[in-house]
Design a protein around this motif. Structure first.
Motif, PDB file in Angstrom:
ATOM      1  N   ARG A 137      16.845  26.736  72.257  1.00 35.35           N
ATOM      2  CA  ARG A 137      15.563  27.048  71.624  1.00 35.35           C
ATOM      3  C   ARG A 137      15.091  28.410  72.071  1.00 35.35           C
ATOM      4  O   ARG A 137      15.228  28.788  73.235  1.00 35.35           O
ATOM      5  CB  ARG A 137      14.509  26.009  72.002  1.00 35.35           C
ATOM      6  CG  ARG A 137      13.171  26.272  71.305  1.00 35.35           C
ATOM      7  CD  ARG A 137      12.042  25.510  71.945  1.00 35.35           C
ATOM      8  NE  ARG A 137      10.769  25.767  71.296  1.00 35.35           N
ATOM      9  CZ  ARG A 137       9.600  25.361  71.777  1.00 35.35           C
ATOM     10  NH1 ARG A 137       9.544  24.697  72.917  1.00 35.35           N
ATOM     11  NH2 ARG A 137       8.473  25.638  71.117  1.00 35.35           N
ATOM     12  N   SER A 138      14.518  29.160  71.129  1.00 33.68           N
ATOM     13  CA  SER A 138      13.968  30.471  71.467  1.00 33.68           C
ATOM     14  C   SER A 138      12.722  30.740  70.634  1.00 33.68           C
ATOM     15  O   SER A 138      12.745  30.594  69.407  1.00 33.68           O
ATOM     16  CB  SER A 138      14.992  31.581  71.212  1.00 33.68           C
ATOM     17  OG  SER A 138      14.425  32.859  71.439  1.00 33.68           O
TER      18      SER A 138
ATOM     19  N   ASP B 248      17.907  40.744  73.049  1.00 33.46           N
ATOM     20  CA  ASP B 248      18.047  39.453  72.376  1.00 33.46           C
ATOM     21  C   ASP B 248      19.105  39.532  71.288  1.00 33.46           C
ATOM     22  O   ASP B 248      19.309  40.584  70.662  1.00 33.46           O
ATOM     23  CB  ASP B 248      16.704  39.033  71.777  1.00 33.46           C
ATOM     24  CG  ASP B 248      15.658  38.784  72.855  1.00 33.46           C
ATOM     25  OD1 ASP B 248      15.840  37.842  73.635  1.00 33.46           O
ATOM     26  OD2 ASP B 248      14.683  39.559  72.914  1.00 33.46           O
TER      27      ASP B 248
ATOM     28  N   ASP C 278       9.796  30.427  65.691  1.00 30.60           N
ATOM     29  CA  ASP C 278      10.470  29.570  66.666  1.00 30.60           C
ATOM     30  C   ASP C 278      11.812  29.144  66.072  1.00 30.60           C
ATOM     31  O   ASP C 278      11.937  28.957  64.852  1.00 30.60           O
ATOM     32  CB  ASP C 278       9.614  28.334  66.956  1.00 30.60           C
ATOM     33  CG  ASP C 278       9.910  27.730  68.329  1.00 30.60           C
ATOM     34  OD1 ASP C 278      10.920  28.109  68.938  1.00 30.60           O
ATOM     35  OD2 ASP C 278       9.128  26.862  68.766  1.00 30.60           O
TER      36      ASP C 278
ATOM     37  N   LEU D 222      10.642  39.342  70.891  1.00 30.19           N
ATOM     38  CA  LEU D 222      12.045  39.711  71.062  1.00 30.19           C
ATOM     39  C   LEU D 222      12.185  41.216  71.240  1.00 30.19           C
ATOM     40  O   LEU D 222      11.332  42.000  70.818  1.00 30.19           O
ATOM     41  CB  LEU D 222      12.851  39.266  69.839  1.00 30.19           C
ATOM     42  CG  LEU D 222      12.817  37.766  69.504  1.00 30.19           C
ATOM     43  CD1 LEU D 222      13.654  37.500  68.259  1.00 30.19           C
ATOM     44  CD2 LEU D 222      13.310  36.935  70.677  1.00 30.19           C
TER      45      LEU D 222
ATOM     46  N   LEU E   9      18.729  36.031  66.539  1.00 29.49           N
ATOM     47  CA  LEU E   9      17.310  35.813  66.792  1.00 29.49           C
ATOM     48  C   LEU E   9      16.460  36.905  66.138  1.00 29.49           C
ATOM     49  O   LEU E   9      15.397  36.625  65.565  1.00 29.49           O
ATOM     50  CB  LEU E   9      17.046  35.773  68.293  1.00 29.49           C
ATOM     51  CG  LEU E   9      17.822  34.716  69.086  1.00 29.49           C
ATOM     52  CD1 LEU E   9      17.493  34.813  70.565  1.00 29.49           C
ATOM     53  CD2 LEU E   9      17.531  33.329  68.559  1.00 29.49           C
TER      54      LEU E   9
END
Length: 388
Positions: A104-105, A115, A129, A110, A119
């Motif tokens: 999960r991120s 990253d 999310d 970011l 993402l």
């Protein structure tokens, strides 16, 4: 306590649908769409969902379904070469494949260079999310399901618990479709589209053959023996691979099936069952023209021959080893024509049966020549358009 009971009840309803009606009657795209509709009804706002299916295939690494709000569900495939790119290395999907744990991120803060690009792409599309869920199949493989929301603040703890708790039911719904797709794609890689379809529908018993009318094409590299003596094994295989790619692409572009590779030879068939005899011959001739038009041909010159007639098409072999192929006098005659092409130093030749249905400007009469196994000289025609 009440919220826990609520999650359990919603999970039970969705899981019952996934394991029952969805698994039995729906396509992968419909399963994913139905899952999203039920999650939305339960209060989970989703922007994008992607559920991938890994396959045992030398060409394709995975296939799956991507659902995007406003666009619906679409199928996609991932070439095996993608596994060596930055898009996969270090990605959440690589993480769940190696750890079998969820990823999960949050997507609000970011940084490029820190990253992963996956993402950054989700954030650029409006996501807040991102959750990637390992979906485990009965054979031990791990599939990946990613869920993106654009809700301010991201997923709630209830959202995460609801989605993660559905992983076994999602696997149960999608695994049968994934296994069918894997089998079909693997058969197609090794047998070609037509034979793979026939075998997939049950034509897999020894002697289960049919006689069809077809144009049959064979190609063969010139001086393969000399080439194999001059090149190291690795370079020889690379050379063969690029030549095969040219021929296979050309045959498929005209709706033909590549049945087998025999050393440096390629045997292909253009059925006249769905099209008439003339159209089958034209498609075979056009595939030759297309192949000879590729730049790689000048480095790897090959010859081609086409004949048309009745062939026995299907499973032939021993009790424990089968081959899906075509056999019969038409194929034998084709082999003799291919030898004649080399002896006459022509790129492509065809029989009089093929020549009789091709445009006059595409062929040239080479006269009658002795072919092994035939008492009388046989008419041989050059397919001239390969020089245009």
């Amino acid at each position: 306590m009440a919220e826990t009971e609520d999650i359990a009840a919603v999970q039970a309803d969705i899981a019952f649908w996934l394991i029952g009606p969805a698994r039995l009657s729906l396509s992968p795209g419909d399963i994913v769409t139905g899952l999203i509709d039920r999650l939305a009804a339960a209060g989970v706002p989703l922007l994008r969902v992607r559920i991938g299916q890994r396959v045992a295939n030398p060409m394709t690494s995975a296939w799956g379904v991507i659902w995007t709000r406003g666009k619906g569900a679409e199928r996609y495939t991932v070439p095996r070469s993608m596994l060596a790119t930055p898009s996969y290395r270090g990605s959440p999907f690589e993480w769940i494949n190696e750890t079998r744990q969820s990823f999960r991120s949050r997507l609000e803060r970011l940084e490029e260079g820190r990253d992963h690009i996956v993402l950054l792409e989700q954030a650029a599309a409006g996501g807040t999310d991102y959750l990637v869920l390992p979906i485990e199949y009965g054979d031990g493989s791990v599939q990946g399901g990613s869920f993106t929301t654009d809700r301010p603040g991201g997923f709630s703890e209830r959202d995460l618990a609801l989605i993660e708790g559905l992983a076994p039911a999602i696997a149960a719904a999608l695994e049968p479709a994934a296994m069918r797709h894997s089998m079909a794609s693997l058969l197609e890689v090794y047998l070609g589209t037509g034979p793979a379809d026939r075998i997939g529908k049950g034509a897999f018993r020894r002697g289960e053959t049919t006689e069809i009318e077809a144009a049959v094409l064979v190609t063969d590299l010139r001086d393969f023996t000399g080439l194999s003596e001059r090149l190291p094994p690795g370079d020889l295989l690379d050379s063969l691979g690029s030549y095969f790619e040219v021929v296979v692409d050309a045959v498929r572009s005209e709706g033909g099936d590549v049945l087998k590779f025999i050393g440096d030879g390629v045997l292909s068939v253009f059925s006249a069952e769905e099209h008439d005899r003339e159209e089958a011959c034209m498609r075979a001739a056009r595939s030759i023209i297309r192949a000879f038009g590729q730049p790689a041909v000048s480095e790897k010159p090959f010859v081609a021959a086409v004949h048309v007639g009745s062939v026995v098409y299907g499973n032939i072999g021993s009790l424990d080893r089968l081959d899906f192929t075509v056999v019969g006098p038409t194929v034998n005659y084709l082999s003799r024509l291919e030898t004649a092409a080399k002896l006459l130093d022509k790129k492509a030749v065809c029989s009089k049966e093929v020549a009789s249905v091709l445009p006059p400007g595409m062929i040239r009469d080479l006269g009658r020549h002795t072919l092994k196994g035939f008492a009388d000289p046989q008419a041989v025609f050059e397919i001239r358009a390969v020089d245009r």
